[in-house]
Motif scaffolding. Structure first.
Motif, PDB file in Angstrom:
ATOM      1  N   GLU A  41       1.739   9.378  -5.857  1.00 34.84           N
ATOM      2  CA  GLU A  41       2.249  10.721  -5.559  1.00 34.84           C
ATOM      3  C   GLU A  41       3.289  11.153  -6.584  1.00 34.84           C
ATOM      4  O   GLU A  41       3.317  12.316  -7.017  1.00 34.84           O
ATOM      5  CB  GLU A  41       2.846  10.740  -4.151  1.00 34.84           C
ATOM      6  N   MET A  42       4.155  10.233  -6.993  1.00 37.16           N
ATOM      7  CA  MET A  42       5.164  10.566  -7.991  1.00 37.16           C
ATOM      8  C   MET A  42       4.505  10.925  -9.327  1.00 37.16           C
ATOM      9  O   MET A  42       4.916  11.882 -10.000  1.00 37.16           O
ATOM     10  CB  MET A  42       6.112   9.378  -8.177  1.00 37.16           C
ATOM     11  N   ILE A  43       3.441  10.195  -9.716  1.00 35.95           N
ATOM     12  CA  ILE A  43       2.738  10.502 -10.959  1.00 35.95           C
ATOM     13  C   ILE A  43       2.091  11.889 -10.875  1.00 35.95           C
ATOM     14  O   ILE A  43       2.156  12.681 -11.823  1.00 35.95           O
ATOM     15  CB  ILE A  43       1.685   9.416 -11.250  1.00 35.95           C
ATOM     16  N   GLU A  44       1.464  12.206  -9.727  1.00 38.50           N
ATOM     17  CA  GLU A  44       0.837  13.516  -9.575  1.00 38.50           C
ATOM     18  C   GLU A  44       1.868  14.634  -9.620  1.00 38.50           C
ATOM     19  O   GLU A  44       1.647  15.688 -10.246  1.00 38.50           O
ATOM     20  CB  GLU A  44       0.054  13.552  -8.251  1.00 38.50           C
ATOM     21  N   ARG A  45       3.018  14.424  -8.961  1.00 40.99           N
ATOM     22  CA  ARG A  45       4.061  15.447  -8.997  1.00 40.99           C
ATOM     23  C   ARG A  45       4.578  15.652 -10.418  1.00 40.99           C
ATOM     24  O   ARG A  45       4.847  16.793 -10.846  1.00 40.99           O
ATOM     25  CB  ARG A  45       5.206  15.046  -8.062  1.00 40.99           C
ATOM     26  N   ALA A  53       0.823  -1.210   0.000  1.00 40.99           N
ATOM     27  CA  ALA A  53       0.000   0.000   0.000  1.00 40.99           C
ATOM     28  C   ALA A  53       0.859   1.262   0.000  1.00 40.99           C
ATOM     29  O   ALA A  53       0.575   2.219  -0.724  1.00 40.99           O
ATOM     30  CB  ALA A  53      -0.930  -0.012   1.220  1.00 40.99           C
ATOM     31  N   ALA A  54       1.935   1.256   0.803  1.00 35.17           N
ATOM     32  CA  ALA A  54       2.822   2.420   0.830  1.00 35.17           C
ATOM     33  C   ALA A  54       3.515   2.622  -0.519  1.00 35.17           C
ATOM     34  O   ALA A  54       3.658   3.755  -1.000  1.00 35.17           O
ATOM     35  CB  ALA A  54       3.863   2.243   1.942  1.00 35.17           C
ATOM     36  N   ARG A  55       3.923   1.513  -1.166  1.00 33.88           N
ATOM     37  CA  ARG A  55       4.561   1.615  -2.477  1.00 33.88           C
ATOM     38  C   ARG A  55       3.584   2.178  -3.514  1.00 33.88           C
ATOM     39  O   ARG A  55       3.952   3.032  -4.340  1.00 33.88           O
ATOM     40  CB  ARG A  55       5.061   0.237  -2.904  1.00 33.88           C
ATOM     41  N   GLU A  56       2.330   1.727  -3.457  1.00 30.65           N
ATOM     42  CA  GLU A  56       1.330   2.238  -4.392  1.00 30.65           C
ATOM     43  C   GLU A  56       1.062   3.727  -4.156  1.00 30.65           C
ATOM     44  O   GLU A  56       0.927   4.507  -5.107  1.00 30.65           O
ATOM     45  CB  GLU A  56       0.026   1.443  -4.236  1.00 30.65           C
ATOM     46  N   ILE A  57       1.004   4.127  -2.894  1.00 30.15           N
ATOM     47  CA  ILE A  57       0.774   5.541  -2.579  1.00 30.15           C
ATOM     48  C   ILE A  57       1.932   6.393  -3.084  1.00 30.15           C
ATOM     49  O   ILE A  57       1.736   7.471  -3.668  1.00 30.15           O
ATOM     50  CB  ILE A  57       0.565   5.704  -1.064  1.00 30.15           C
ATOM     51  N   ARG A  58       3.169   5.919  -2.881  1.00 32.67           N
ATOM     52  CA  ARG A  58       4.330   6.673  -3.376  1.00 32.67           C
ATOM     53  C   ARG A  58       4.311   6.777  -4.893  1.00 32.67           C
ATOM     54  O   ARG A  58       4.654   7.825  -5.459  1.00 32.67           O
ATOM     55  CB  ARG A  58       5.620   5.994  -2.902  1.00 32.67           C
TER      56      ARG A  58
END
Length: 277
Positions: A138-142, A130-135
């Motif tokens: 976030e990277m895609i949004e940035r 879950a943490a890897r998916e969230i990161r």
């Protein structure tokens, strides 16, 4: 169904049901409720249907009856050595039952500990995923935000550059040409001048043709009477000259005038029909 002997109690001790005081009790070996690899003692009353599992429960349920039975046996027995041997056997069976209970409890705790460790490992893996998916999200949004800002900055720079270029007139230094270059430049300028003149002549010719079409009908003076016959005279009515051998007109001028007159008549007829309709 035959009952099995209980090692906790002597063979001549017959327990009663703790609910209905019936002697119709049956003791059997069955699988453990939550550990099917382990066998457990089960007692069932044939009169009231009471059911119990485990040697510890059996000992706790029938220990009072067993102590009363021991008291009766001691008072009625005349052989103290036999009573001591039975007591030793009972104590040994109790110790064995306690050892088995402790081993079963240790096995149950070990199974629970292994299950908790496995569940902790699975939960840790799920949290890491879950943490890897969230990161990743976030990277895609940035990245999307950075691309949007980059495009906006680039568009603003283009607008500023265009405004500066429109406001500032750049004066280029004169180019020094050699003799061949000057000849080519003069030839290019001459060609441009010829093209402009040709276009001007074409525009003038088109304007003259349009004005000639829109001009009123040419009024010619009434010609004098011609001595020629109508068959040998020019087909253009105002003209009184003789026609040529290969045409019904005396010249191209009369032929063109007749054609223009016929065209003007047809257009006038079309306009009149259009107004009527």
């Amino acid at each position: 169904m035959a009952s099995i002997p209980l090692p906790q109690f002597p063979s001549d001790f017959h327990p009663k049901c703790y609910k209905c005081s019936s002697l119709n009790l049956h003791f059997n070996l069955t699988k453990h409720p939550w550990d099917w690899k382990q066998l457990e003692v089960q007692f069932r009353c044939g009169a009231c249907g009471s059911v119990g599992f485990g040697e510890d429960m059996i000992v706790s349920r029938f220990s009072g009856q067993f102590q009363a039975w021991q008291t009766r046996e001691k008072s009625s027995s005349t052989l103290p050595t036999q009573n001591r041997a039975e007591q030793q056997a009972i104590q040994l069976s109790l110790r064995i039952a306690e050892t088995k209970r402790k081993e079963a409890e240790a096995d149950r705790l070990r199974v629970l500990r292994e299950a908790s460790e496995k569940s902790a490992v699975l939960e840790k893996k799920a949290l890491q995923e879950a943490a890897r998916e969230i990161r990743h999200q976030e990277m895609i949004e940035r990245k999307r935000l950075a691309d949007r800002v980059r495009k906006q900055v680039k568009a603003a720079a283009v607008r500023v550059t265009a405004a500066a270029a429109a406001s500032v007139r750049v004066v280029e230094p004169p180019v020094v040409l050699d003799e061949a270059g000057q000849r080519r430049l003069a030839l290019r300028e001459r060609k441009r001048e010829v093209d402009r003149q040709c276009k001007a002549r074409k525009r003038a010719a088109l304007k003259a043709a349009a004005s000639a079409i829109a001009a009123p009908k040419e009024v010619l003076p009434e010609p004098a009477a011609s001595p020629l016959s109508p068959e040998s005279r020019c087909a253009w009515q105002p003209c009184r000259n003789a026609r040529t051998k290969t045409s019904k007109y005396c010249s191209h001028t009369c032929s063109n005038r007749n054609a223009r007159e016929q065209l003007r008549a047809r257009r006038a007829a079309e306009l009149s029909r259009a107004k009527v309709s």
